[in-house]
Structures are given as C-alpha cells and as structure tokens.
Design an enzyme around this catalytic site. Sequence first.
Site, PDB file in Angstrom:
ATOM      1  N   GLU A  52       0.822  -1.215   0.000  1.00  0.00           N
ATOM      2  CA  GLU A  52       0.000   0.000   0.000  1.00  0.00           C
ATOM      3  C   GLU A  52       0.855   1.264   0.000  1.00  0.00           C
ATOM      4  O   GLU A  52       0.523   2.231  -0.670  1.00  0.00           O
ATOM      5  CB  GLU A  52      -0.939   0.014   1.210  1.00  0.00           C
ATOM      6  CG  GLU A  52      -2.090  -0.980   1.110  1.00  0.00           C
ATOM      7  CD  GLU A  52      -3.125  -0.596   0.050  1.00  0.00           C
ATOM      8  OE1 GLU A  52      -3.229   0.587  -0.293  1.00  0.00           O
ATOM      9  OE2 GLU A  52      -3.831  -1.505  -0.438  1.00  0.00           O
ATOM     10  N   ASP A  73      -5.867   8.742   0.255  1.00  0.00           N
ATOM     11  CA  ASP A  73      -5.442   7.721   1.213  1.00  0.00           C
ATOM     12  C   ASP A  73      -4.131   8.161   1.851  1.00  0.00           C
ATOM     13  O   ASP A  73      -3.244   8.652   1.166  1.00  0.00           O
ATOM     14  CB  ASP A  73      -5.235   6.385   0.500  1.00  0.00           C
ATOM     15  CG  ASP A  73      -6.479   5.920  -0.244  1.00  0.00           C
ATOM     16  OD1 ASP A  73      -7.588   6.166   0.259  1.00  0.00           O
ATOM     17  OD2 ASP A  73      -6.324   5.309  -1.309  1.00  0.00           O
TER      18      ASP A  73
END
Length: 155
Positions: A52, A73
Amino acid sequence: MTKVLILLGALITGAAPYIFEKCELARLLRRSGLEGYRGYSLANWVCLVEHESSYNTRMVGHNRRDGKTTSSDYGLFQISSQGWCDNGRTQGRGSSRNSKNKCGKICLDFINDNIADDIECVKKVVLPQGMNVWYGWKKKCQRRNLTNFLKDCNL
Ligand SMILES: *[C@@H]1O[C@H](CO)[C@@H](O)[C@H](O)[C@H]1NC(C)=O
Ligand SMILES: [Ca+2]
C-alpha cells in the site's frame, strides 16, 4: 541556540519522508496488538503496508474519477478520507462531516511519524470488511503463501 533546536526538531520529526524497515515495522505492529487481529497474521499486516505505501509514512494516494480527486489515502496503511479521517474536502455538502470521520482524526495525522494513531484507526477500518478494502493487499498478499514473508526478521 534556538536555530539549532529548531533544526534538530525538524530532523527528529522527520522533514524527509520516513521509510520503515520491514522487520522494524513487524516488531512494532506485533507490540501494538495487530498480530492475529481480526484473524490476520503479522505477515498479512506487513505485506499490506509493503504494497500500500512501500513503508513510507508520508505516502498520500489519490483516487480519481473523471479527472477529479474523489478521496485520498494517507500514510503507511493508506487510510481513506472516505469515511475514516477528515481532509476538509472529501465529505460532500449536506453530509455531516464528522459522522463519516469514524476515526475522529484529521487525515494529516496519518502522515506524521507517530503511527500509534494510525494503528488505532486501522483496527477500526478492518473490522467490517477485513482487509478486502485494501487493493494492494488483495492483489499481492491475499491467498499468497506468506509463510516465509517475515522469516529473516527473527521475530
Ligand atoms: C507455504 O510455503 C512453505 C515454505 O515454502 C511450505 O512449507 C508450505 O507447505 C506452503 N503452504 C502452502 C499452503 O502451500
Ligand atoms: Ca500518525
């Protein structure tokens, strides 16, 4: 004196991006109670971070639709402004901003070098749907054999 202190402060709080080392992160996540949390092994947690954010606490990712940023994010776990933190932008007009900020944080809290609050938030994020909300995890970690993923860490 003041200038030196300010410079030191900048170094300590990390003016440059801070990249975690894999095994260092594994130990920290274990101490923070993520090992086995909601049934996910430590290897899954570390694998999630690897894919990620590449262990970069300063990582910010943007989700776009029709050329517009729909949400962003933040940090190691790429915590989404869609529902979990407040970046002053994502929450639409008419919706109560705080009702969607389920971790009660501003998103920038997730790109500093203290990841304690990131971990507290991620424990909430993973409860409803497990790790399926993380595309990097689904693509690179889910259903993979992670037996040897942390084998060099001597945990
Ligand atoms: C996963 O990999 C380990 C080490 O290579 C092996 O011993 C184990 O049988 C594998 N597990 C599965 C389910 O394939
Ligand atoms: Ca933080």
